[in-house]
Design a protein around this motif. Structure first.
Motif, PDB file in Angstrom:
ATOM      1  N   ASP A  28       0.973  -1.191  -0.028  1.00 18.27           N
ATOM      2  CA  ASP A  28       0.049  -0.015   0.089  1.00 18.27           C
ATOM      3  C   ASP A  28       0.981   1.369   0.006  1.00 18.27           C
ATOM      4  O   ASP A  28       0.394   2.201   0.385  1.00 18.27           O
ATOM      5  N   GLN A  29       2.182   1.330  -0.347  1.00 16.91           N
ATOM      6  CA  GLN A  29       3.111   2.265  -0.314  1.00 16.91           C
ATOM      7  C   GLN A  29       3.507   2.727  -1.710  1.00 16.91           C
ATOM      8  O   GLN A  29       3.722   1.780  -2.699  1.00 16.91           O
ATOM      9  N   VAL A  30       3.418   3.716  -2.376  1.00 14.77           N
ATOM     10  CA  VAL A  30       3.839   4.335  -3.357  1.00 14.77           C
ATOM     11  C   VAL A  30       5.030   5.273  -3.076  1.00 14.77           C
ATOM     12  O   VAL A  30       4.975   6.215  -2.297  1.00 14.77           O
ATOM     13  N   LYS A  31       6.121   5.003  -3.784  1.00 15.57           N
ATOM     14  CA  LYS A  31       7.177   5.983  -3.715  1.00 15.57           C
ATOM     15  C   LYS A  31       7.146   6.885  -4.944  1.00 15.57           C
ATOM     16  O   LYS A  31       7.263   6.516  -6.155  1.00 15.57           O
ATOM     17  N   ILE A  32       7.397   8.190  -4.539  1.00 13.97           N
ATOM     18  CA  ILE A  32       7.289   9.172  -5.742  1.00 13.97           C
ATOM     19  C   ILE A  32       8.542   9.962  -5.704  1.00 13.97           C
ATOM     20  O   ILE A  32       8.900  10.344  -4.454  1.00 13.97           O
ATOM     21  N   GLY A  33       9.092  10.285  -6.996  1.00 13.76           N
ATOM     22  CA  GLY A  33      10.473  11.117  -7.108  1.00 13.76           C
ATOM     23  C   GLY A  33       9.663  12.498  -7.678  1.00 13.76           C
ATOM     24  O   GLY A  33       8.796  12.522  -8.458  1.00 13.76           O
ATOM     25  N   PHE A  34      10.292  13.691  -7.271  1.00 16.73           N
ATOM     26  CA  PHE A  34       9.927  14.962  -7.840  1.00 16.73           C
ATOM     27  C   PHE A  34      11.310  15.534  -8.582  1.00 16.73           C
ATOM     28  O   PHE A  34      12.412  15.551  -7.863  1.00 16.73           O
ATOM     29  N   GLN A  35      11.035  16.278  -9.831  1.00 16.63           N
ATOM     30  CA  GLN A  35      12.177  16.851 -10.492  1.00 16.63           C
ATOM     31  C   GLN A  35      11.338  18.245 -10.409  1.00 16.63           C
ATOM     32  O   GLN A  35      10.545  18.405 -11.357  1.00 16.63           O
ATOM     33  N   ALA A  36      12.071  19.309  -9.835  1.00 13.79           N
ATOM     34  CA  ALA A  36      11.522  20.809  -9.863  1.00 13.79           C
ATOM     35  C   ALA A  36      12.822  21.634  -9.659  1.00 13.79           C
ATOM     36  O   ALA A  36      13.843  21.167  -9.032  1.00 13.79           O
ATOM     37  N   PRO A  37      12.633  22.815  -9.999  1.00  9.01           N
ATOM     38  CA  PRO A  37      13.648  23.944  -9.817  1.00  9.01           C
ATOM     39  C   PRO A  37      13.716  23.976  -8.266  1.00  9.01           C
ATOM     40  O   PRO A  37      12.747  23.864  -7.508  1.00  9.01           O
ATOM     41  N   ASN A  38      14.876  24.423  -7.872  1.00  2.70           N
ATOM     42  CA  ASN A  38      15.293  24.932  -6.546  1.00  2.70           C
ATOM     43  C   ASN A  38      14.238  25.834  -5.980  1.00  2.70           C
ATOM     44  O   ASN A  38      14.118  25.832  -4.938  1.00  2.70           O
ATOM     45  N   SER A  39      13.892  26.598  -6.632  1.00  3.87           N
ATOM     46  CA  SER A  39      12.707  27.649  -6.052  1.00  3.87           C
ATOM     47  C   SER A  39      11.628  27.163  -5.755  1.00  3.87           C
ATOM     48  O   SER A  39      11.029  27.932  -4.819  1.00  3.87           O
ATOM     49  N   VAL A  40      11.286  25.902  -6.071  1.00  2.42           N
ATOM     50  CA  VAL A  40       9.929  25.306  -5.685  1.00  2.42           C
ATOM     51  C   VAL A  40      10.108  24.447  -4.328  1.00  2.42           C
ATOM     52  O   VAL A  40      11.026  23.692  -4.318  1.00  2.42           O
ATOM     53  N   ASN A  41       9.247  24.791  -3.236  1.00  2.47           N
ATOM     54  CA  ASN A  41       9.300  24.242  -2.146  1.00  2.47           C
ATOM     55  C   ASN A  41       8.380  22.891  -2.042  1.00  2.47           C
ATOM     56  O   ASN A  41       7.378  22.889  -2.942  1.00  2.47           O
ATOM     57  N   ILE A  42       9.033  21.715  -1.817  1.00  2.81           N
ATOM     58  CA  ILE A  42       8.322  20.533  -1.688  1.00  2.81           C
ATOM     59  C   ILE A  42       8.366  19.823  -0.256  1.00  2.81           C
ATOM     60  O   ILE A  42       9.352  19.659   0.043  1.00  2.81           O
ATOM     61  N   LEU A  43       7.013  20.025   0.366  1.00  5.17           N
ATOM     62  CA  LEU A  43       6.975  19.446   1.663  1.00  5.17           C
ATOM     63  C   LEU A  43       5.904  18.464   1.674  1.00  5.17           C
ATOM     64  O   LEU A  43       4.982  18.515   0.943  1.00  5.17           O
ATOM     65  N   ARG A  44       5.964  17.468   2.656  1.00  3.61           N
ATOM     66  CA  ARG A  44       4.885  16.532   2.902  1.00  3.61           C
ATOM     67  C   ARG A  44       3.817  17.525   3.656  1.00  3.61           C
ATOM     68  O   ARG A  44       4.025  18.574   4.241  1.00  3.61           O
ATOM     69  N   LYS A  45       2.418  17.076   3.196  1.00  2.00           N
ATOM     70  CA  LYS A  45       1.254  17.796   3.582  1.00  2.00           C
ATOM     71  C   LYS A  45       1.281  17.954   5.190  1.00  2.00           C
ATOM     72  O   LYS A  45       1.074  19.205   5.760  1.00  2.00           O
ATOM     73  N   GLU A  46       1.788  16.994   5.936  1.00  7.38           N
ATOM     74  CA  GLU A  46       1.633  17.242   7.499  1.00  7.38           C
ATOM     75  C   GLU A  46       2.770  18.210   7.923  1.00  7.38           C
ATOM     76  O   GLU A  46       2.767  19.040   8.914  1.00  7.38           O
ATOM     77  N   ILE A  47       3.928  18.333   7.279  1.00  9.20           N
ATOM     78  CA  ILE A  47       5.012  19.229   7.465  1.00  9.20           C
ATOM     79  C   ILE A  47       4.634  20.704   7.232  1.00  9.20           C
ATOM     80  O   ILE A  47       4.550  21.527   7.776  1.00  9.20           O
ATOM     81  N   TYR A  48       3.806  20.713   5.816  1.00  5.95           N
ATOM     82  CA  TYR A  48       3.277  22.254   5.511  1.00  5.95           C
ATOM     83  C   TYR A  48       2.193  22.597   6.473  1.00  5.95           C
ATOM     84  O   TYR A  48       2.086  23.713   6.863  1.00  5.95           O
ATOM     85  N   ASP A  49       1.454  21.811   6.871  1.00  2.97           N
ATOM     86  CA  ASP A  49       0.395  22.383   7.942  1.00  2.97           C
ATOM     87  C   ASP A  49       1.029  22.585   9.160  1.00  2.97           C
ATOM     88  O   ASP A  49       0.708  23.595   9.711  1.00  2.97           O
ATOM     89  N   THR A  50       1.940  21.932   9.758  1.00  2.00           N
ATOM     90  CA  THR A  50       2.793  22.293  11.050  1.00  2.00           C
ATOM     91  C   THR A  50       3.471  23.819  10.925  1.00  2.00           C
ATOM     92  O   THR A  50       3.201  24.735  11.696  1.00  2.00           O
ATOM     93  N   VAL A  51       4.007  24.074   9.829  1.00  3.22           N
ATOM     94  CA  VAL A  51       4.711  25.293   9.327  1.00  3.22           C
ATOM     95  C   VAL A  51       3.840  26.305   9.289  1.00  3.22           C
ATOM     96  O   VAL A  51       3.721  27.438   9.829  1.00  3.22           O
ATOM     97  N   GLU A  52       2.527  26.086   8.642  1.00  4.53           N
ATOM     98  CA  GLU A  52       1.450  27.114   8.569  1.00  4.53           C
ATOM     99  C   GLU A  52       0.772  27.513  10.042  1.00  4.53           C
ATOM    100  O   GLU A  52       0.620  28.807  10.384  1.00  4.53           O
ATOM    101  N   GLN A  53       0.696  26.415  10.792  1.00  5.23           N
ATOM    102  CA  GLN A  53       0.079  26.735  12.172  1.00  5.23           C
ATOM    103  C   GLN A  53       1.102  27.688  12.989  1.00  5.23           C
ATOM    104  O   GLN A  53       1.007  28.379  13.674  1.00  5.23           O
ATOM    105  N   SER A  54       2.347  27.191  12.741  1.00  2.00           N
ATOM    106  CA  SER A  54       3.391  28.014  13.416  1.00  2.00           C
ATOM    107  C   SER A  54       3.599  29.468  13.136  1.00  2.00           C
ATOM    108  O   SER A  54       3.710  30.250  13.786  1.00  2.00           O
ATOM    109  N   ASN A  55       3.486  29.722  11.745  1.00  2.00           N
ATOM    110  CA  ASN A  55       3.314  30.922  11.210  1.00  2.00           C
ATOM    111  C   ASN A  55       2.156  31.824  11.817  1.00  2.00           C
ATOM    112  O   ASN A  55       2.376  32.818  12.139  1.00  2.00           O
ATOM    113  N   LYS A  56       1.015  31.126  11.715  1.00  2.00           N
ATOM    114  CA  LYS A  56      -0.317  31.867  12.271  1.00  2.00           C
ATOM    115  C   LYS A  56       0.153  32.421  14.080  1.00  2.00           C
ATOM    116  O   LYS A  56      -0.366  33.284  14.204  1.00  2.00           O
TER     117      LYS A  56
END
Length: 73
Positions: A28-56
């Motif tokens: 039930d696990q899928v491994k995903i790779g991302f190719q993107a410019p360094n200027s694009v932030n790629i975060l797991r959703k739970e980390i993104y939510d934590t950062v958002e809450q901390s900023n608020k």
């Protein structure tokens, strides 16, 4: 929400410069790779939510501190 089926080795493009590649599927696990410019932030959703809450909380704390300073004057 767009839902796509992909097999290992297949990819999805977002815009012209972000590629998402399915690297493996194991049970039930899928491994995903991302190719993107360094200027694009790629975060797991739970980390993104934590950062958002901390900023608020930081903005709220600053606002409250400013209010306290105004009352002292």
């Amino acid at each position: 929400m767009l839902v796509l089926n992909r097999k290992v080795g297949q990819s999805i493009m977002i815009g012209n410069d972000i590629e998402i590649v399915i690297t493996s599927v194991e049970g039930d696990q899928v491994k995903i790779g991302f190719q993107a410019p360094n200027s694009v932030n790629i975060l797991r959703k739970e980390i993104y939510d934590t950062v958002e809450q901390s900023n608020k909380e930081a903005v709220t704390a600053k606002f409250n501190l400013d209010n306290l300073r105004k009352r002292e004057k």
